[in-house]
Motif scaffolding. Structure first.
Motif, PDB file in Angstrom:
ATOM      1  N   ARG A  15      69.343   8.973   9.623  1.00  0.00           N
ATOM      2  CA  ARG A  15      68.656   7.743   9.197  1.00  0.00           C
ATOM      3  C   ARG A  15      68.978   7.409   7.746  1.00  0.00           C
ATOM      4  O   ARG A  15      69.196   6.248   7.397  1.00  0.00           O
ATOM      5  CB  ARG A  15      67.143   7.878   9.410  1.00  0.00           C
ATOM      6  CG  ARG A  15      66.746   7.734  10.874  1.00  0.00           C
ATOM      7  CD  ARG A  15      65.230   7.685  11.053  1.00  0.00           C
ATOM      8  NE  ARG A  15      64.576   8.950  10.749  1.00  0.00           N
ATOM      9  CZ  ARG A  15      64.515   9.984  11.590  1.00  0.00           C
ATOM     10  NH1 ARG A  15      65.076   9.914  12.778  1.00  0.00           N
ATOM     11  NH2 ARG A  15      63.884  11.082  11.238  1.00  0.00           N
ATOM     12  N   LYS A  19      71.072   3.940   6.388  1.00  0.00           N
ATOM     13  CA  LYS A  19      70.641   3.043   5.309  1.00  0.00           C
ATOM     14  C   LYS A  19      71.754   2.890   4.268  1.00  0.00           C
ATOM     15  O   LYS A  19      72.027   1.786   3.797  1.00  0.00           O
ATOM     16  CB  LYS A  19      69.374   3.579   4.634  1.00  0.00           C
ATOM     17  CG  LYS A  19      68.154   3.614   5.512  1.00  0.00           C
ATOM     18  CD  LYS A  19      67.001   4.284   4.750  1.00  0.00           C
ATOM     19  CE  LYS A  19      66.011   4.941   5.665  1.00  0.00           C
ATOM     20  NZ  LYS A  19      64.980   5.700   4.923  1.00  0.00           N
ATOM     21  N   GLU A  22      74.621   0.731   5.707  1.00  0.00           N
ATOM     22  CA  GLU A  22      74.251  -0.686   5.791  1.00  0.00           C
ATOM     23  C   GLU A  22      74.331  -1.374   4.432  1.00  0.00           C
ATOM     24  O   GLU A  22      74.734  -2.532   4.341  1.00  0.00           O
ATOM     25  CB  GLU A  22      72.841  -0.834   6.366  1.00  0.00           C
ATOM     26  CG  GLU A  22      72.759  -0.538   7.846  1.00  0.00           C
ATOM     27  CD  GLU A  22      71.331  -0.501   8.375  1.00  0.00           C
ATOM     28  OE1 GLU A  22      70.375  -0.721   7.589  1.00  0.00           O
ATOM     29  OE2 GLU A  22      71.164  -0.241   9.577  1.00  0.00           O
ATOM     30  N   ASN A 108      63.596   4.308   0.081  1.00  0.00           N
ATOM     31  CA  ASN A 108      64.572   3.309  -0.377  1.00  0.00           C
ATOM     32  C   ASN A 108      65.053   3.650  -1.786  1.00  0.00           C
ATOM     33  O   ASN A 108      66.219   3.445  -2.111  1.00  0.00           O
ATOM     34  CB  ASN A 108      63.975   1.907  -0.329  1.00  0.00           C
ATOM     35  CG  ASN A 108      63.830   1.411   1.087  1.00  0.00           C
ATOM     36  OD1 ASN A 108      64.490   1.898   2.000  1.00  0.00           O
ATOM     37  ND2 ASN A 108      62.951   0.442   1.291  1.00  0.00           N
TER      38      ASN A 108
END
Length: 136
Positions: A15, A19, A22, A108
């Motif tokens: 995961r 991120k 992307e 993030n």
């Protein structure tokens, strides 16, 4: 274009890497048995048991260590001093700079920090530079 090689068991590192991919368009490749590495890149792995390097990561390092510019690792802060310890062990055993330690699949902020480190810190460094080793 950066290459990131990763090892993931529970999906947390996968995961995190999704991120990163992307946001950057970098090539991220899950470690597979007998995988041949042809591009310099960075390793992201998980920590297993009580601060151990996964066997799949160790197997990958046997053939790929000379291609790796940095190592980052995931872990769980509940493990205390063993948090993301796999990255520290790889750095010490293989002379690969430690770039980042993050929890589980990372926030993030962790993702952005990883991208900034890879973009700005490894260029021009010798592979065994300690310049990246600030994650401890």
């Amino acid at each position: 274009m950066e290459w990131i090689y990763y090892d993931s068991k529970t999906g947390n590192v996968a995961r995190f890497m999704q991120k990163v991919a992307e946001l950057t368009g970098w090539t991220v490749q899950k470690i597979q048995p007998d995988m041949e590495v042809q591009h310099e890149g960075h390793l992201v792995t998980f920590t297993t048991r009580f601060g151990e390097v996964p066997e799949t990561t160790r197997d990958f390092l046997q053939s790929a260590r000379n291609y790796l510019l940095s190592v980052s690792s995931s872990g769980n802060r509940n493990w205390g001093k063993n948090f993301a310890l796999a990255g520290e062990k790889v750095a010490a055993e293989y002379g690969i700079p430690l770039a980042l330690k993050f929890e589980l699949s990372g926030t993030n902020e962790d993702v952005n920090e990883f991208i900034a480190i890879i973009k700005g810190k490894h260029y021009g460094n010798k592979r065994r530079s300690k310049e990246l080793d600030f994650a401890q």
